[in-house]
Design a protein around this motif. Structure first.
Motif, PDB file in Angstrom:
ATOM      1  N   THR A 135       0.833  -1.213   0.000  1.00  0.00           N
ATOM      2  CA  THR A 135       0.000   0.000   0.000  1.00  0.00           C
ATOM      3  C   THR A 135       0.867   1.264   0.000  1.00  0.00           C
ATOM      4  O   THR A 135       0.506   2.265  -0.597  1.00  0.00           O
ATOM      5  N   THR A 136       2.002   1.184   0.696  1.00  0.00           N
ATOM      6  CA  THR A 136       2.931   2.327   0.710  1.00  0.00           C
ATOM      7  C   THR A 136       3.604   2.440  -0.659  1.00  0.00           C
ATOM      8  O   THR A 136       3.714   3.534  -1.230  1.00  0.00           O
ATOM      9  N   TRP A 137       4.042   1.300  -1.166  1.00  0.00           N
ATOM     10  CA  TRP A 137       4.753   1.269  -2.445  1.00  0.00           C
ATOM     11  C   TRP A 137       3.901   1.883  -3.566  1.00  0.00           C
ATOM     12  O   TRP A 137       4.413   2.640  -4.401  1.00  0.00           O
ATOM     13  N   VAL A 161      -2.423  12.210   5.175  1.00  0.00           N
ATOM     14  CA  VAL A 161      -3.307  11.813   6.282  1.00  0.00           C
ATOM     15  C   VAL A 161      -2.963  10.388   6.710  1.00  0.00           C
ATOM     16  O   VAL A 161      -3.022   9.471   5.892  1.00  0.00           O
ATOM     17  N   GLY A 162      -2.647  10.190   7.972  1.00  0.00           N
ATOM     18  CA  GLY A 162      -2.204   8.869   8.435  1.00  0.00           C
ATOM     19  C   GLY A 162      -0.766   8.671   8.001  1.00  0.00           C
ATOM     20  O   GLY A 162      -0.420   7.741   7.286  1.00  0.00           O
ATOM     21  N   THR A 163       0.085   9.569   8.465  1.00  0.00           N
ATOM     22  CA  THR A 163       1.457   9.617   7.940  1.00  0.00           C
ATOM     23  C   THR A 163       2.331   8.454   8.425  1.00  0.00           C
ATOM     24  O   THR A 163       3.326   8.113   7.803  1.00  0.00           O
ATOM     25  N   CYS A 185      -0.398  14.317   9.295  1.00  0.00           N
ATOM     26  CA  CYS A 185      -1.008  14.056  10.600  1.00  0.00           C
ATOM     27  C   CYS A 185      -1.215  12.566  10.809  1.00  0.00           C
ATOM     28  O   CYS A 185      -1.237  11.779   9.860  1.00  0.00           O
ATOM     29  N   ASP A 186      -1.364  12.201  12.061  1.00  0.00           N
ATOM     30  CA  ASP A 186      -1.687  10.825  12.421  1.00  0.00           C
ATOM     31  C   ASP A 186      -2.406  10.883  13.755  1.00  0.00           C
ATOM     32  O   ASP A 186      -2.072  11.710  14.606  1.00  0.00           O
ATOM     33  N   ILE A 187      -3.379   9.988  13.944  1.00  0.00           N
ATOM     34  CA  ILE A 187      -4.073   9.987  15.239  1.00  0.00           C
ATOM     35  C   ILE A 187      -3.214   9.336  16.324  1.00  0.00           C
ATOM     36  O   ILE A 187      -3.527   9.443  17.495  1.00  0.00           O
ATOM     37  N   GLY A 223      -3.570  14.101  15.172  1.00  0.00           N
ATOM     38  CA  GLY A 223      -4.986  14.358  14.938  1.00  0.00           C
ATOM     39  C   GLY A 223      -5.337  13.963  13.525  1.00  0.00           C
ATOM     40  O   GLY A 223      -4.605  13.213  12.874  1.00  0.00           O
ATOM     41  N   SER A 224      -6.462  14.484  13.064  1.00  0.00           N
ATOM     42  CA  SER A 224      -6.912  14.091  11.736  1.00  0.00           C
ATOM     43  C   SER A 224      -7.623  15.246  11.021  1.00  0.00           C
ATOM     44  O   SER A 224      -7.531  16.393  11.453  1.00  0.00           O
ATOM     45  N   LEU A 225      -8.345  14.908   9.970  1.00  0.00           N
ATOM     46  CA  LEU A 225      -8.910  15.929   9.079  1.00  0.00           C
ATOM     47  C   LEU A 225      -9.768  16.997   9.770  1.00  0.00           C
ATOM     48  O   LEU A 225      -9.652  18.170   9.424  1.00  0.00           O
ATOM     49  N   ALA A 236      -3.609   9.505   1.202  1.00  0.00           N
ATOM     50  CA  ALA A 236      -4.385   8.861   2.261  1.00  0.00           C
ATOM     51  C   ALA A 236      -4.238   7.349   2.156  1.00  0.00           C
ATOM     52  O   ALA A 236      -5.031   6.684   1.505  1.00  0.00           O
ATOM     53  N   ASN A 237      -3.199   6.829   2.788  1.00  0.00           N
ATOM     54  CA  ASN A 237      -3.038   5.374   2.844  1.00  0.00           C
ATOM     55  C   ASN A 237      -3.724   4.899   4.120  1.00  0.00           C
ATOM     56  O   ASN A 237      -3.097   4.703   5.158  1.00  0.00           O
ATOM     57  N   LEU A 238      -5.043   4.786   4.018  1.00  0.00           N
ATOM     58  CA  LEU A 238      -5.881   4.402   5.163  1.00  0.00           C
ATOM     59  C   LEU A 238      -6.785   3.264   4.699  1.00  0.00           C
ATOM     60  O   LEU A 238      -6.993   3.088   3.513  1.00  0.00           O
TER      61      LEU A 238
HETATM   62  N1  SAH Z   1       1.361   6.820   5.301  1.00  0.00           N
HETATM   63  C1  SAH Z   1       2.109   5.663   5.774  1.00  0.00           C
HETATM   64  C2  SAH Z   1       1.403   4.954   6.922  1.00  0.00           C
HETATM   65  C3  SAH Z   1       0.058   4.363   6.573  1.00  0.00           C
HETATM   66  S1  SAH Z   1      -0.613   3.357   7.887  1.00  0.00           S
HETATM   67  C4  SAH Z   1       2.378   4.725   4.609  1.00  0.00           C
HETATM   68  O1  SAH Z   1       1.829   4.961   3.538  1.00  0.00           O
HETATM   69  O2  SAH Z   1       3.096   3.743   4.776  1.00  0.00           O
HETATM   70  C5  SAH Z   1      -2.032   4.277   8.334  1.00  0.00           C
HETATM   71  C6  SAH Z   1      -1.787   5.281   9.443  1.00  0.00           C
HETATM   72  O3  SAH Z   1      -3.004   6.017   9.590  1.00  0.00           O
HETATM   73  C7  SAH Z   1      -1.494   4.688  10.817  1.00  0.00           C
HETATM   74  O4  SAH Z   1      -0.295   5.254  11.302  1.00  0.00           O
HETATM   75  C8  SAH Z   1      -2.695   5.101  11.684  1.00  0.00           C
HETATM   76  O5  SAH Z   1      -2.333   5.441  13.003  1.00  0.00           O
HETATM   77  C9  SAH Z   1      -3.237   6.303  10.951  1.00  0.00           C
HETATM   78  N2  SAH Z   1      -4.686   6.573  11.070  1.00  0.00           N
HETATM   79  C10 SAH Z   1      -5.703   5.695  11.235  1.00  0.00           C
HETATM   80  N3  SAH Z   1      -6.885   6.339  11.215  1.00  0.00           N
HETATM   81  C11 SAH Z   1      -6.620   7.659  11.043  1.00  0.00           C
HETATM   82  C12 SAH Z   1      -7.423   8.837  10.938  1.00  0.00           C
HETATM   83  N4  SAH Z   1      -8.741   8.782  11.024  1.00  0.00           N
HETATM   84  N5  SAH Z   1      -6.795  10.030  10.760  1.00  0.00           N
HETATM   85  C13 SAH Z   1      -5.442  10.103  10.667  1.00  0.00           C
HETATM   86  N6  SAH Z   1      -4.643   9.028  10.772  1.00  0.00           N
HETATM   87  C14 SAH Z   1      -5.207   7.820  10.943  1.00  0.00           C
END
Ligand code: SAH
Length: 283
Positions: free
Chosen positions: A128-130, A150-152, A173-175, A201-203, A216-218
């Motif tokens: 997913t990161t790649w 988002v979700g760094t 950001c990251d929660i 925090g988040s959005l 957004a890798n979520l």
């Molecule tokens: N961006 C990195 C990490 C992705 S993992 C990459 O691509 O490898 C997803 C990250 O999102 C986790 O660190 C998790 O703590 C965070 N996360 C989960 N829900 C979230 C939200 N609602 N807002 C922000 N971050 C969130």
């Protein structure tokens, strides 16, 4: 580091998925078995989480028989025979090489990204990161001066953006406060601390700015309820690169984007059982 050996009568990629979902930093797949590495911090909770996920897969009939899980603590000094050997340099075109500090870059690339595998997700060895690093590499000169991550996690995508687009400013950001701490360290190690503004925090915490590009890798169940916030924070004609979506969730994500009707899905990229979706905000 905690090493977990997980075996069950199923594909190893299902088992590694379980481990990554529970917070593994890396997994090595063998036949019907995976070895996963978890940060020692919160080991008990992580293992409970793995067990719960296994129980629900058993209940859903996805696993057969009784899975087995054994764990052991790996001392830092065992690294030459232990977990460290798994974290190899990851190449993304000739643009990025993501590597832990103890490895060398195997071939010349535009930018090295040094990530110490710690608590946060984002060592580069997850598909997913790649997929998003590949999009950053492709965008190249088209990368905008401002971006949001988002979700760094480890900060890896924000760092990649900042390195490849000199002078850019990335909000990340990251929660999870531990992730934010890791990201801060990694940004400094890679010389881009001044280009990345991090917060826990988040959005909803972001009020004023609109971003031309959002990473957004979520997971999809996190993305879907946040779609209105994503819309609010995307600049006119801005794009969002979503990752963390399983191939089998493609239709569900498409429906969520269609229902919202404010997004144009213009590309899907794939790796292993994962997909990334590139969407443009409709005006
Ligand atoms: N961006 C990195 C990490 C992705 S993992 C990459 O691509 O490898 C997803 C990250 O999102 C986790 O660190 C998790 O703590 C965070 N996360 C989960 N829900 C979230 C939200 N609602 N807002 C922000 N971050 C969130």
């Amino acid at each position: 580091m905690l090493s977990a050996r997980l075996a069950a009568d199923t594909d190893a990629d299902i088992l590694s998925h379980v481990c990554f979902e529970a917070g593994a930093l890396g997994c090595e797949e063998r036949e019907s078995m995976v070895i996963a590495w978890f940060p020692l911090q919160n080991a008990r909770t992580l293992i409970q989480d793995v067990n719960q996920r296994l129980a629900s897969l058993l209940a859903a009939g996805i696993l057969q028989g009784t899975p087995s899980l054994s764990t052991s603590v790996i001392e830092e000094q065992d690294w030459h025979s232990g977990w460290r050997r798994f974290f190899k340099p990851i190449l993304v075109d000739r643009v990025f090489c993501v590597r832990p500090p103890w490895e060398k870059t195997p071939e010349p690339v535009a930018h090295e990204i040094i990530i110490e595998p710690k608590q946060a997700f984002g060592t580069g060895n997850h598909a997913t990161t790649w997929l998003l690093l590949k999009k950053i590499a492709e965008l190249g000169a088209a990368l905008p001066e401002r971006a949001l991550d988002v979700g760094t996690g480890s900060g890896i995508l924000a760092i990649a953006h900042a390195l490849y687009r000199p002078g850019s400013r990335v909000t990340a950001c990251d929660i999870d406060p531990v992730a934010v701490e890791n990201a801060q360290e990694n940004a400094a190690v890679n010389g881009v601390a001044e280009n990345i503004a991090l917060f826990t925090g988040s959005l909803p915490a972001l009020k004023q700015e609109r971003f031309p590009l959002i990473y957004a890798n979520l997971q999809s169940h996190i993305i879907e309820p946040l779609l209105p916030d994503f819309y609010r924070l995307t600049a006119e004609n801005g794009i969002i690169l979503f990752s963390g979506i399983l191939a089998e969730e493609e239709d569900k994500m498409r429906r969520a984007l269609d229902d919202d009707a404010r997004w144009e899905l213009y590309e899907i990229t794939r790796r292993d059982e994962w997909i990334a979706m590139s969407v443009r905000k409709r005006v």
